[in-house]
Every structure is written in C-alpha cells, then in structure tokens.
Enzyme design. Structure first.
Site, mmCIF file in Angstrom:
data_model
loop_
_atom_site.group_PDB
_atom_site.id
_atom_site.type_symbol
_atom_site.label_atom_id
_atom_site.label_comp_id
_atom_site.label_asym_id
_atom_site.label_seq_id
_atom_site.Cartn_x
_atom_site.Cartn_y
_atom_site.Cartn_z
ATOM 1 N N LYS A 1 -10.303 -12.305 -26.977
ATOM 2 C CA LYS A 1 -11.047 -13.540 -27.602
ATOM 3 C C LYS A 1 -12.197 -13.084 -28.462
ATOM 4 O O LYS A 1 -12.621 -13.690 -29.466
ATOM 5 C CB LYS A 1 -11.453 -14.444 -26.329
ATOM 6 C CG LYS A 1 -12.448 -15.397 -26.825
ATOM 7 C CD LYS A 1 -12.070 -16.699 -26.886
ATOM 8 C CE LYS A 1 -13.200 -17.587 -27.047
ATOM 9 N NZ LYS A 1 -14.348 -17.440 -26.758
ATOM 10 N N ASP A 2 -13.102 -12.109 -27.833
ATOM 11 C CA ASP A 2 -14.323 -11.471 -28.594
ATOM 12 C C ASP A 2 -13.779 -10.333 -29.334
ATOM 13 O O ASP A 2 -14.031 -9.163 -29.020
ATOM 14 C CB ASP A 2 -15.394 -10.910 -27.662
ATOM 15 C CG ASP A 2 -15.796 -12.484 -26.788
ATOM 16 O OD1 ASP A 2 -16.356 -13.359 -27.535
ATOM 17 O OD2 ASP A 2 -15.526 -12.265 -25.589
ATOM 18 N N GLN B 1 -16.212 -7.780 -30.745
ATOM 19 C CA GLN B 1 -16.959 -6.851 -29.640
ATOM 20 C C GLN B 1 -15.659 -5.792 -29.181
ATOM 21 O O GLN B 1 -16.014 -4.787 -29.044
ATOM 22 C CB GLN B 1 -17.266 -7.770 -28.425
ATOM 23 C CG GLN B 1 -17.505 -7.084 -27.202
ATOM 24 C CD GLN B 1 -17.781 -8.437 -26.077
ATOM 25 O OE1 GLN B 1 -19.090 -8.772 -26.255
ATOM 26 N NE2 GLN B 1 -17.098 -8.435 -25.172
ATOM 27 N N GLY C 1 -21.158 -13.294 -16.105
ATOM 28 C CA GLY C 1 -20.779 -14.267 -14.786
ATOM 29 C C GLY C 1 -19.933 -15.486 -15.392
ATOM 30 O O GLY C 1 -19.682 -15.419 -16.392
ATOM 31 N N ARG D 1 -18.487 -21.420 -22.661
ATOM 32 C CA ARG D 1 -19.169 -22.400 -23.294
ATOM 33 C C ARG D 1 -18.355 -23.713 -23.167
ATOM 34 O O ARG D 1 -19.127 -24.723 -23.757
ATOM 35 C CB ARG D 1 -19.230 -22.000 -24.817
ATOM 36 C CG ARG D 1 -20.481 -20.766 -24.788
ATOM 37 C CD ARG D 1 -21.241 -20.517 -26.184
ATOM 38 N NE ARG D 1 -22.491 -19.650 -25.962
ATOM 39 C CZ ARG D 1 -22.455 -18.570 -26.236
ATOM 40 N NH1 ARG D 1 -21.445 -17.870 -27.039
ATOM 41 N NH2 ARG D 1 -23.558 -17.685 -26.048
ATOM 42 N N HIS E 1 -11.797 -14.542 -17.574
ATOM 43 C CA HIS E 1 -12.059 -13.360 -16.777
ATOM 44 C C HIS E 1 -11.068 -12.894 -15.681
ATOM 45 O O HIS E 1 -10.766 -11.864 -15.526
ATOM 46 C CB HIS E 1 -13.372 -13.703 -16.286
ATOM 47 C CG HIS E 1 -14.495 -13.763 -16.897
ATOM 48 N ND1 HIS E 1 -15.252 -15.154 -17.023
ATOM 49 C CD2 HIS E 1 -15.362 -13.015 -17.941
ATOM 50 C CE1 HIS E 1 -16.303 -15.131 -17.894
ATOM 51 N NE2 HIS E 1 -16.451 -13.934 -18.422
ATOM 52 N N HIS F 1 -14.400 -17.573 -15.713
ATOM 53 C CA HIS F 1 -13.415 -18.529 -15.794
ATOM 54 C C HIS F 1 -12.116 -17.796 -15.802
ATOM 55 O O HIS F 1 -11.874 -16.571 -15.704
ATOM 56 C CB HIS F 1 -13.716 -19.524 -16.841
ATOM 57 C CG HIS F 1 -13.885 -18.420 -18.210
ATOM 58 N ND1 HIS F 1 -12.991 -17.763 -18.626
ATOM 59 C CD2 HIS F 1 -14.902 -18.220 -18.901
ATOM 60 C CE1 HIS F 1 -13.254 -17.188 -19.826
ATOM 61 N NE2 HIS F 1 -14.526 -17.315 -20.100
ATOM 62 N N GLN F 2 -10.928 -18.646 -16.079
ATOM 63 C CA GLN F 2 -9.642 -18.184 -15.978
ATOM 64 C C GLN F 2 -9.510 -17.002 -16.995
ATOM 65 O O GLN F 2 -8.711 -15.984 -16.769
ATOM 66 C CB GLN F 2 -8.701 -19.466 -16.504
ATOM 67 C CG GLN F 2 -7.464 -19.142 -16.259
ATOM 68 C CD GLN F 2 -7.239 -19.006 -14.559
ATOM 69 O OE1 GLN F 2 -7.992 -19.751 -13.801
ATOM 70 N NE2 GLN F 2 -6.421 -18.241 -14.158
HETATM 71 O O1 PAF Z 1 -18.246 -10.416 -23.196
HETATM 72 C C1 PAF Z 1 -19.178 -10.310 -22.511
HETATM 73 O O2 PAF Z 1 -19.217 -11.248 -21.401
HETATM 74 C C2 PAF Z 1 -20.466 -9.360 -22.899
HETATM 75 O O3 PAF Z 1 -20.596 -9.349 -24.285
HETATM 76 C C3 PAF Z 1 -20.220 -8.204 -22.242
HETATM 77 C C4 PAF Z 1 -19.033 -7.284 -22.597
HETATM 78 C C5 PAF Z 1 -20.121 -8.393 -20.747
HETATM 79 C C6 PAF Z 1 -21.720 -7.186 -22.418
HETATM 80 O O4 PAF Z 1 -22.863 -8.117 -21.898
#
Ligand code: PAF
Length: 511
Positions: free
Chosen positions: A154-155, A158, A29, A192, A35, A32-33
């Site tokens: 950015k992540d 991940q 949730g 953030r 997403h 922002h830009q």
């Molecule tokens: O990148 C995120 O916002 C979170 O780590 C994700 C991939 C939605 C998992 O909760």
C-alpha cells in the site's frame, strides 16, 4: 508475549534468539487488518515475530496529524498477543533518541534516500517524510537486527525506498513486500480510514475502481502513461467530493516517471476526501494466473494447455523441484541431509524455457546444464517430495519463482501458488474434484498403463490421506486463497475446464 520499552530489553532478548529466524513488522500502531496480514505472514514464515509500535515524529511535518495520530497501545498489544507475536517493541521518543520538537532542528543523524526516489509521488507533498521513515527504519533494523522485515505494498514508495536503503547500506535483512488488503468494496485499508464518515467511505470506493479502469485499458494494450493516468483522472472526477493530489505512473523499483509501460509500472494516487488524505496504487503488468488444488485434480495438464491458449509462460514449479532433486542426487548428497542441501541450493540457477508445443514439457536448465529429460527419471520421482518438503529448498525456489513473476505474463500451478508464491496474482483458481472422482481417474490412468486388479476403495482412501497430509503439513500447506475461484471438475471434461479458465481470464482482463 513480551513487551519491551527499552533498547536494553531488546539487547537481553535478541542474543537468546540467535538460532531463530526473526521477523520484524514495523508499525505506528492502530493495528488494522492490513497490519494483521503482515503479522500473519511473518508468523508463518519465521520463528520469532517482533512488532514495533512507534509513532515516529520524524515522518510527520509540522502541519500533519502527529498529535491526533491514533494511539491505542493496550488494544494493539492484546491483538498482537492473539496473533502469536513474541515481542512488542514500544519505545518512547526518548528511547529512540528523538525527543523534542522535530520541526525546529534535525534531532538525529538522518538517512537521506536518493532524491530521485523522494521527489515524486507522496515525497513531493510531504517534504522530509521519507527521510524520517528511512532514519527510523534504519534505527529499528540496527536495534532489532531482524532477518526479515515485512512492509505493505500500500505504501509502495516507502517499500521501494526501504528496499533501496537496505541494498545501498548493506543492511543484512530481507525485505518482504505484502499485497494491499482491501475492504470488500475495494477501499484499501488504512489507519486513516477511521476518520472517514460512512458517506466518504462509499465515495472512497471510486479510488480503486479508477485504478482498475486504467488496469483494464493496460490489459487491452494501452501502454502510454498519459492515457493511463488520464483514465484514472476522468474516473476520479466523477465523484466531486474527491480532491486529487496526484496521479503518477512510475517504475515500481526506481520510482522514476514512465512515459510508456514496457513491462511493469506502478500507478499511484493520493486524494483528499474531506480532510483525510488517502493513497492507493496498482501494479500494471501482464497478469499472473495461480492454479492451486489437491493432487490428482488435473492441474498440470490444464495449466499447460491454458498457458498455450493465452500465450502465458507456464512456470512449471514441479520441474523446478525436480531440477533441485536431480542436482542433489547427481552431487551424491543424501536426500535427507538438509544442511548440505541448503548449501547446495543457495544461489542455484534454474532456467525454464517454454517448449514449442504444449505436448512437450518446458526445457529445464540447472546451473546452465540442460536436465529436461534426467529430471523425469524414477530416481528423481521417488525423491522429489522429500526435497520439496525442505524449507531451505522451498525458500530458494519461491524466490526464483517470484522473480519470474515480476514481469507477469505467467501461469503457475501447485498447492500454495495463490497463497504464498503469488499472493497478488490477478486471477486465482482452485481446481478440485471429489476424492471418489480423483480415484476413478487414477484407476483409468493405471489401467491404461497396464495395471490390473486395482482396488478403487483403496485408491480413494490413499487420496483422502494425501489431502489431509498436504493440507496440514507445516511448510506451505495446500490452501485455497480467500479470493480464489473454485472449479469443481467432477462433471467436466478437460476441455470444459480449460474453456472455463480461459473465459474467466478474458472476462477479468479484456472486457
Ligand atoms: O508504514 C509505517 O507504518 C511507518 O512508515 C513505519 C514503516 C512503521 C516507519 O515509522
């Protein structure tokens, strides 16, 4: 737009979408830009777009900001609706089977990524975080069963872990990594950022500029990780409010630390600005140059010559579409039989080998057979646009082109190179000329080939029509990337255009 709160709602929605390509954009949730760019890309590439909104307790440690994490479901849903999202999945922790105090006990079967991927970078400072991410993402994949899932670069840690996860656990989903979106100052967008004061935002600009300083050194030939991370450190310390947590240079895929950057490296940092933790990264690789523009703007000649001058590989995407067209006609398949062509093109192997001189086209091999000459026959020329308009063909070829791009050091031209094939290209050029100028050049061309009595006005009308068709077609339309530099070539010679691009390249990377 539908909003699903339970798994059974997904279970009644999903089977009805069987024949569609389903995208999942997982989020926590506070959209922002960054997403939005993922959602827009998913919207463009898929038939149905599902956005999940779930603040995942499993990825927060007891000391982290789970309670304060911004929650704004209503605004997020309104935004998703505007972006053309088909369904928002917004479950509660109970629905996800992880309600309770996550700090006391593991509440669910946990997915544990390889330690080598979680022991460095953010993993070192956020124990359990990536297990929490891997677990929730696996659950989301199993609940929604998307064909594709979109994550931001950015992540980077991940993204690498999720790529490995779907490969190791054989989860049938294609992971699409999308470039970092930045404010015009260079600050990477993040949920953030809303905690930052105006002053901190200004100080934060130093994060990306420090990474860029290291990238410039890399382009100038510095390969040593200790030197490159040292440059970031020295630049970060010029802003005393920035407290550095880590600066690491790792392999972008395995995340193992690098001593030297042979082909590509992921240079990543985490810092504190006040109480806010910010991360950012840059991929070090030889640059990619993307040249887009309308038909007849001189792209292919210019690209070939610039490639030669800069020692880049000319990725001749046109030759790739020709190679597939040759394969189709040579296999006696009707050029309009999209189903058979989709089967034929699946897993096709296309190799481009640079020719020795820029006057000669690249050597082209399809499934191991050389087709450099046969792909230039009138039969192939007549059919290539029909083949290139088919989504299965484009998808397969874009994947091949992107795999060429992994190491960088290439230049490519087309209509959607900077927007679709290499949205993270280091230098993007939009090469264009007015329709009347392009008509004039085409006239000269035809006259040189011996054609007489050509109507210049008619040529111009055709060009205008083709532009309109190219920029409105459903699949990969001609589009100028927002960060492309436009070169209007009306009053420029080919030499002048080439010099301009070579200078832009040198100015961007070597000064
Ligand atoms: O990148 C995120 O916002 C979170 O780590 C994700 C991939 C939605 C998992 O909760």
């Amino acid at each position: 737009m539908l909003i699903a709160r339970t798994i059974s709602e997904i279970n009644s929605y999903r089977p009805r979408q069987q024949k569609y390509i389903i995208a999942l954009v997982p989020t926590m949730g506070a959209i922002h830009q960054g997403h939005i760019s993922l959602i827009e890309r998913a919207r463009k590439e898929c038939d149905r777009v599902i956005v999940s909104i779930f603040v995942n307790p499993l990825q927060f440690s007891p000391t982290e900001d789970l309670a304060e994490y911004p929650r704004q479901l209503e605004t997020d849903c309104e935004l998703c609706e505007k972006l053309g999202v088909d369904l928002v999945f917004a479950p509660t922790p109970e629905v996800m089977g992880i309600a309770g105090d996550t700090s006391i006990q593991p509440l669910t079967t946990t997915v544990i990524p390889p330690v080598s991927m979680t022991s460095g970078l953010c993993g070192k400072y956020r124990p359990g975080h990536f297990q929490g991410v891997a677990t929730i993402v696996t659950k989301l994949f199993n609940i929604i069963r998307p064909d594709r899932a979109y994550f931001g670069q950015k992540d980077a840690q991940q993204l690498a872990i999720i790529r490995r996860l779907v490969s190791d656990l054989n989860i049938p989903v294609k992971i699409v990594g999308c470039p970092i979106i930045r404010e015009s100052s260079g600050l990477a967008l993040s949920s953030r950022n809303q905690y930052l004061t105006a002053e901190e935002k200004e100080q934060g600009v130093n994060i990306y500029s420090s990474l860029k300083q290291a990238a410039i050194a890399f382009y100038q030939g510095e390969k040593l990780a200790s030197k490159l991370t040292g440059i970031v450190k020295d630049n970060l310390t010029t802003v005393s409010e920035i407290e550095t947590q880590y600066i690491e240079l790792v392999d972008p895929k395995t995340l193992e630390p690098l001593e030297n950057v042979e082909s590509t490296g992921l240079l990543a940092v985490a810092v504190y600005l006040g109480n806010t933790r910010l991360i950012d990264n840059i991929i070090l690789r030889q640059p990619i140059v993307a040249i887009d523009g309308p038909a007849g703007a001189g792209k292919s000649t210019v690209t070939r010559r610039v490639a030669e001058q800069l020692g880049l590989l000319y990725l001749d995407t046109g030759a790739m579409y020709r190679a597939v067209t040759w394969l189709v006609t040579n296999s006696n398949i009707d050029v309009n039989d999209e189903e058979k062509i989709a089967d034929l093109v699946k897993g096709v192997k296309i190799d481009l080998i640079p020719s020795e001189s820029s006057d000669l086209p690249v050597e082209v091999y399809v499934n191991g057979q050389e087709v450099t000459k046969p792909i230039r026959t009138p039969e192939v020329t007549a059919n290539v646009s029909t083949i290139a308009a088919q989504s299965a063909v484009r998808e397969e070829l874009v994947t091949i082109q992107q795999s060429y791009g992994k190491k960088g050091g290439i230049i490519a031209e087309g209509r959607d190179i900077g927007t679709n094939v290499f949205p993270d290209a280091e230098l993007k050029i939009f090469l264009t000329a007015s329709p009347s100028e392009r008509a004039r050049r085409r006239l000269l061309d035809l006259q040189n080939q011996g054609y007489q009595n050509i109507d210049l006005g008619e040529l111009e009308r055709e060009i205008v029509e083709r532009d309109a068709k190219d920029s409105t077609r459903a699949i990969d339309p001609l589009k100028k990337a927002h960060d492309a530099i436009e070169i209007m070539t009306d009053n420029l010679t080919i030499e002048a255009v080439i010099n301009k691009i070579v200078q832009l390249y040198q100015r961007s990377f070597f000064i």
